[in-house]
Structure formats: C-alpha cells, structure tokens
Design a protein around this motif. Structure first.
Motif, PDB file in Angstrom:
ATOM      1  N   ARG A  59       0.845  -1.190   0.000  1.00  0.00           N
ATOM      2  CA  ARG A  59       0.000   0.000   0.000  1.00  0.00           C
ATOM      3  C   ARG A  59       0.885   1.246   0.000  1.00  0.00           C
ATOM      4  NH1 ARG A  59      -5.196  -1.747   1.427  1.00  0.00           N
ATOM      5  NH2 ARG A  59      -5.223  -3.827   2.351  1.00  0.00           N
ATOM      6  N   TYR A  60       0.296   2.353  -0.427  1.00  0.00           N
ATOM      7  CA  TYR A  60       1.062   3.597  -0.465  1.00  0.00           C
ATOM      8  C   TYR A  60       1.487   4.037   0.937  1.00  0.00           C
ATOM      9  CZ  TYR A  60      -0.478   3.855  -5.296  1.00  0.00           C
ATOM     10  OH  TYR A  60      -0.697   3.572  -6.629  1.00  0.00           O
ATOM     11  N   GLN A  61       0.684   3.690   1.935  1.00  0.00           N
ATOM     12  CA  GLN A  61       1.047   4.050   3.305  1.00  0.00           C
ATOM     13  C   GLN A  61       2.322   3.337   3.739  1.00  0.00           C
ATOM     14  OE1 GLN A  61      -1.242   2.476   6.578  1.00  0.00           O
ATOM     15  NE2 GLN A  61      -1.226   4.456   7.638  1.00  0.00           N
ATOM     16  N   ARG A  62       2.494   2.090   3.308  1.00  0.00           N
ATOM     17  CA  ARG A  62       3.704   1.350   3.665  1.00  0.00           C
ATOM     18  C   ARG A  62       4.938   2.031   3.092  1.00  0.00           C
ATOM     19  NH1 ARG A  62       5.512  -3.697   5.771  1.00  0.00           N
ATOM     20  NH2 ARG A  62       7.723  -3.278   6.015  1.00  0.00           N
ATOM     21  N   MET A  63       4.832   2.533   1.868  1.00  0.00           N
ATOM     22  CA  MET A  63       5.953   3.257   1.275  1.00  0.00           C
ATOM     23  C   MET A  63       6.244   4.534   2.049  1.00  0.00           C
ATOM     24  SD  MET A  63       5.573   2.778  -2.838  1.00  0.00           S
ATOM     25  CE  MET A  63       3.857   3.251  -2.958  1.00  0.00           C
ATOM     26  N   SER A  64       5.188   5.207   2.496  1.00  0.00           N
ATOM     27  CA  SER A  64       5.370   6.414   3.288  1.00  0.00           C
ATOM     28  C   SER A  64       6.175   6.133   4.548  1.00  0.00           C
ATOM     29  CB  SER A  64       4.000   7.007   3.651  1.00  0.00           C
ATOM     30  OG  SER A  64       4.135   8.080   4.554  1.00  0.00           O
ATOM     31  N   LEU A  65       5.858   5.042   5.224  1.00  0.00           N
ATOM     32  CA  LEU A  65       6.557   4.674   6.453  1.00  0.00           C
ATOM     33  C   LEU A  65       7.992   4.246   6.169  1.00  0.00           C
ATOM     34  CD1 LEU A  65       3.713   2.637   8.220  1.00  0.00           C
ATOM     35  CD2 LEU A  65       4.480   4.958   8.782  1.00  0.00           C
ATOM     36  N   ASP A  66       8.180   3.414   5.146  1.00  0.00           N
ATOM     37  CA  ASP A  66       9.510   2.875   4.866  1.00  0.00           C
ATOM     38  C   ASP A  66      10.441   3.904   4.256  1.00  0.00           C
ATOM     39  OD1 ASP A  66       8.697   0.443   5.848  1.00  0.00           O
ATOM     40  OD2 ASP A  66       8.285  -0.442   3.885  1.00  0.00           O
ATOM     41  N   PHE A  67       9.911   4.821   3.457  1.00  0.00           N
ATOM     42  CA  PHE A  67      10.751   5.836   2.821  1.00  0.00           C
ATOM     43  C   PHE A  67      10.991   7.035   3.729  1.00  0.00           C
ATOM     44  CE2 PHE A  67       8.992   4.543  -1.622  1.00  0.00           C
ATOM     45  CZ  PHE A  67       9.572   3.290  -1.471  1.00  0.00           C
ATOM     46  N   GLY A  68      10.259   7.093   4.845  1.00  0.00           N
ATOM     47  CA  GLY A  68      10.428   8.206   5.774  1.00  0.00           C
ATOM     48  C   GLY A  68       9.911   9.527   5.237  1.00  0.00           C
ATOM     49  N   ILE A  69       8.802   9.493   4.487  1.00  0.00           N
ATOM     50  CA  ILE A  69       8.237  10.717   3.937  1.00  0.00           C
ATOM     51  C   ILE A  69       6.768  10.832   4.346  1.00  0.00           C
ATOM     52  CG2 ILE A  69       9.805  10.834   1.970  1.00  0.00           C
ATOM     53  CD1 ILE A  69       7.734   9.534   0.261  1.00  0.00           C
ATOM     54  N   ASP A  70       6.231  12.026   4.210  1.00  0.00           N
ATOM     55  CA  ASP A  70       4.867  12.300   4.634  1.00  0.00           C
ATOM     56  C   ASP A  70       3.862  11.660   3.676  1.00  0.00           C
ATOM     57  OD1 ASP A  70       2.417  14.569   4.460  1.00  0.00           O
ATOM     58  OD2 ASP A  70       3.141  14.100   6.475  1.00  0.00           O
ATOM     59  N   ASP A  71       2.697  11.297   4.222  1.00  0.00           N
ATOM     60  CA  ASP A  71       1.634  10.706   3.396  1.00  0.00           C
ATOM     61  C   ASP A  71       1.252  11.621   2.246  1.00  0.00           C
ATOM     62  OD1 ASP A  71       1.691   8.652   5.178  1.00  0.00           O
ATOM     63  OD2 ASP A  71      -0.301   9.016   6.044  1.00  0.00           O
ATOM     64  N   LYS A  72       1.193  12.909   2.503  1.00  0.00           N
ATOM     65  CA  LYS A  72       0.795  13.857   1.471  1.00  0.00           C
ATOM     66  C   LYS A  72       1.798  13.876   0.316  1.00  0.00           C
ATOM     67  CE  LYS A  72      -1.706  16.949   4.630  1.00  0.00           C
ATOM     68  NZ  LYS A  72      -1.791  18.326   5.171  1.00  0.00           N
ATOM     69  N   LYS A  73       3.065  13.697   0.624  1.00  0.00           N
ATOM     70  CA  LYS A  73       4.086  13.685  -0.425  1.00  0.00           C
ATOM     71  C   LYS A  73       3.943  12.437  -1.291  1.00  0.00           C
ATOM     72  CE  LYS A  73       9.053  14.143  -1.237  1.00  0.00           C
ATOM     73  NZ  LYS A  73      10.396  14.328  -0.633  1.00  0.00           N
ATOM     74  N   VAL A  74       3.614  11.318  -0.668  1.00  0.00           N
ATOM     75  CA  VAL A  74       3.402  10.080  -1.424  1.00  0.00           C
ATOM     76  C   VAL A  74       2.236  10.262  -2.399  1.00  0.00           C
ATOM     77  CG1 VAL A  74       2.707   7.660  -1.270  1.00  0.00           C
ATOM     78  CG2 VAL A  74       4.359   8.586   0.352  1.00  0.00           C
ATOM     79  N   LEU A  75       1.147  10.856  -1.910  1.00  0.00           N
ATOM     80  CA  LEU A  75      -0.038  11.030  -2.757  1.00  0.00           C
ATOM     81  C   LEU A  75       0.180  12.065  -3.859  1.00  0.00           C
ATOM     82  CD1 LEU A  75      -2.873  10.926  -0.066  1.00  0.00           C
ATOM     83  CD2 LEU A  75      -2.158   9.100  -1.621  1.00  0.00           C
ATOM     84  N   SER A  76       0.966  13.084  -3.578  1.00  0.00           N
ATOM     85  CA  SER A  76       1.160  14.149  -4.565  1.00  0.00           C
ATOM     86  C   SER A  76       2.276  13.854  -5.556  1.00  0.00           C
ATOM     87  CB  SER A  76       1.455  15.477  -3.855  1.00  0.00           C
ATOM     88  OG  SER A  76       2.664  15.388  -3.114  1.00  0.00           O
ATOM     89  N   GLU A  77       3.304  13.096  -5.143  1.00  0.00           N
ATOM     90  CA  GLU A  77       4.475  12.906  -5.995  1.00  0.00           C
ATOM     91  C   GLU A  77       4.637  11.487  -6.523  1.00  0.00           C
ATOM     92  OE1 GLU A  77       8.043  14.350  -4.219  1.00  0.00           O
ATOM     93  OE2 GLU A  77       7.186  16.287  -3.655  1.00  0.00           O
ATOM     94  N   ILE A  78       3.970  10.511  -5.908  1.00  0.00           N
ATOM     95  CA  ILE A  78       4.150   9.121  -6.331  1.00  0.00           C
ATOM     96  C   ILE A  78       2.845   8.499  -6.818  1.00  0.00           C
ATOM     97  CG2 ILE A  78       4.777   6.801  -5.582  1.00  0.00           C
ATOM     98  CD1 ILE A  78       6.798   8.031  -3.676  1.00  0.00           C
ATOM     99  N   ALA A  79       1.836   8.491  -5.964  1.00  0.00           N
ATOM    100  CA  ALA A  79       0.579   7.803  -6.279  1.00  0.00           C
ATOM    101  C   ALA A  79      -0.142   8.471  -7.443  1.00  0.00           C
ATOM    102  CB  ALA A  79      -0.321   7.780  -5.044  1.00  0.00           C
ATOM    103  N   PRO A  80      -0.914   7.700  -8.217  1.00  0.00           N
ATOM    104  CA  PRO A  80      -1.705   8.296  -9.305  1.00  0.00           C
ATOM    105  C   PRO A  80      -2.830   9.159  -8.757  1.00  0.00           C
ATOM    106  CG  PRO A  80      -2.275   5.988  -9.026  1.00  0.00           C
ATOM    107  CD  PRO A  80      -1.101   6.236  -8.133  1.00  0.00           C
ATOM    108  N   GLN A  81      -3.344  10.021  -9.568  1.00  0.00           N
ATOM    109  CA  GLN A  81      -4.406  10.929  -9.146  1.00  0.00           C
ATOM    110  C   GLN A  81      -5.641  10.137  -8.707  1.00  0.00           C
ATOM    111  OE1 GLN A  81      -5.516  13.767 -12.133  1.00  0.00           O
ATOM    112  NE2 GLN A  81      -6.729  15.018 -10.742  1.00  0.00           N
ATOM    113  N   GLY A  82      -6.188  10.524  -7.565  1.00  0.00           N
ATOM    114  CA  GLY A  82      -7.376   9.867  -7.040  1.00  0.00           C
ATOM    115  C   GLY A  82      -7.099   8.727  -6.089  1.00  0.00           C
TER     116      GLY A  82
END
Length: 241
Positions: A59-82
C-alpha cells in the motif's frame, strides 16, 4: 541406468538454458537503504508500469513509512491521481482488455525481482530492439519474443540489433546499438532503470531491512544462550561419573 542418463541430460539442458539466459545480463546497483532512489523508482513505476502491471501486496502508506516521507508527499508525488494512502497498487486495466490487446493478462510484479533477480529485470528493460517481424515492432535480447511493448522507447531511443553467425550456423544478436536517440542520455536512462529495479526489489520484501536488523539481536541472544547452556551443562555433569 537409463533414468540416471535422462536426469544428467535434463540437468545439462537446464544449465544450457540458464547460461544462455544469463549471457546478456548486466549488473544492477541495488541499495535498499537509498530512500531517494526508491522514491524515484516508485514514481517511475506509477508513470510507466502501473497502466498494465499491479503490485497488489503493498500500500502507499507502507511506502510512506519505509521511505520516511509524509503521506501527502506520497499522494502528490508518487501515487496516481485519485489514489488514497491506504490503497494497494492496482492497475486500472481490467483483465478482459489486457487479454484482448496483449493476448495475456500482464503479471503482477510484487515478486518479480525475487523470482527473476534484479540483474535480469535491469537487463531486460534495457534490451528492447527494433524487430519489424514482431506484431509490436520490437523484440528483446533477454526475453526473446516477449509480448510486452517497449514503454521506454522515447526515453532510451530505438535500438537495433547487430547480428553474427553463431557456432550452430544460426544468426545471433551480437550487440545492441542506439539507432534513434531518446530524450535521456545513456547514463540517465541507466540510472532511471536502476531506480525502478531498486523499487521492485524493495516491494518483493519490504521488511528485509527490519528483518536483517532484528536478526543481529536474535543471533546475539542465541550466542549468549549457548554460553549459558554450556556452563550449565558443565556444572550439572561435573559430579556425575
């Protein structure tokens, strides 16, 4: 005796296939501690691969935790729109359309790096070349007659194969050369593919770094327990004749 001969023959053939498959492999520089590389690799996967392939076990949340970045950054810079932070990395392509267009449903890539190896994926993604005989116009040096199109052709450019006559008398690919340059230099493209492979290695076992860290404490505990058990054994048996 006959069974032994057949077994030896099958082993020889299998080693020959492995040797042929690994003959063109290049080395991928994998570093699971490089969070910036993993972030770039995740973004490349969403941009170029998620349209056909899923990674359904993360899940994208797992990447947020493992990469040490904020959830909002994952959604804005990595995850697809929506996408939501709790969503798994599922492709938007349905099975019916994928089978209609490619003849088969593109595989989930959760365990691709563990089943194929990082070097294989790295070499495979760099080894597409122009082949007018194929339906998609391309072939691959590492995976001959593969049904996947070269999604990186604009970045890498178009490669052509130079052939030679092999020992068996058949034509073999000697090397690939860039025929039409892409938007990235060779070094930039190699770095991009390496980041993508680094990410695929990570998703194959996200807990690897934590497992290795805990393993050191487990081994230390077992070592201390061995010493205590040995001293206890000596104390218990010293009066036994």
């Amino acid at each position: 005796m006959k069974n032994i001969f057949i077994t030896i023959l099958l082993l020889a053939l299998s080693f020959g296939v492995v040797a042929e498959e690994t003959a063109h492999l290049q080395h991928a520089n994998i570093d699971p501690t490089d969070n910036e590389s993993l972030q770039r690799g995740a973004k490349h996967f969403v941009t170029y691969c998620l349209g056909c392939h899923s990674i359904k076990h993360i899940r994208y949340q797992r990447m947020s935790l493992d990469f040490g970045i904020d959830d909002k950054k994952v959604l804005s810079e990595i995850a697809p729109q929506g996408a939501t932070i709790y969503k798994q990395m599922h492709t938007a392509m349905n099975a019916h359309d994928s089978e209609k267009w490619f003849g088969i449903q593109p595989p989930d890539l959760s365990l691709a790096a563990r089943s194929r190896s990082a070097d294989w994926i790295y070499s495979y993604l760099k080894s597409f070349y122009t082949d007018p005989k194929k339906p998609l116009g391309t072939n691959n040096l590492v995976f001959k007659d593969v049904g996947m199109p070269n999604v990186f052709w604009q970045l890498q450019g178009e490669q052509k194969a130079l052939f030679k006559t092999g020992d068996s008398g058949q034509e073999e690919v000697e090397q690939l050369v860039v025929d039409v340059p892409g938007t990235l230099s060779e070094q930039e493209f190699d770095t991009m593919i390496n980041d993508l492979v680094n990410f695929l290695v990570y998703v194959g076992e996200p807990i690897k770094l934590e497992r290795e860290r805990m393993g050191k404490y487990v081994l230390f505990f077992l070592g201390m327990f061995l010493v205590i058990a040995y001293l206890l054994k000596k104390e218990y048996w010293k009066d036994v004749h």
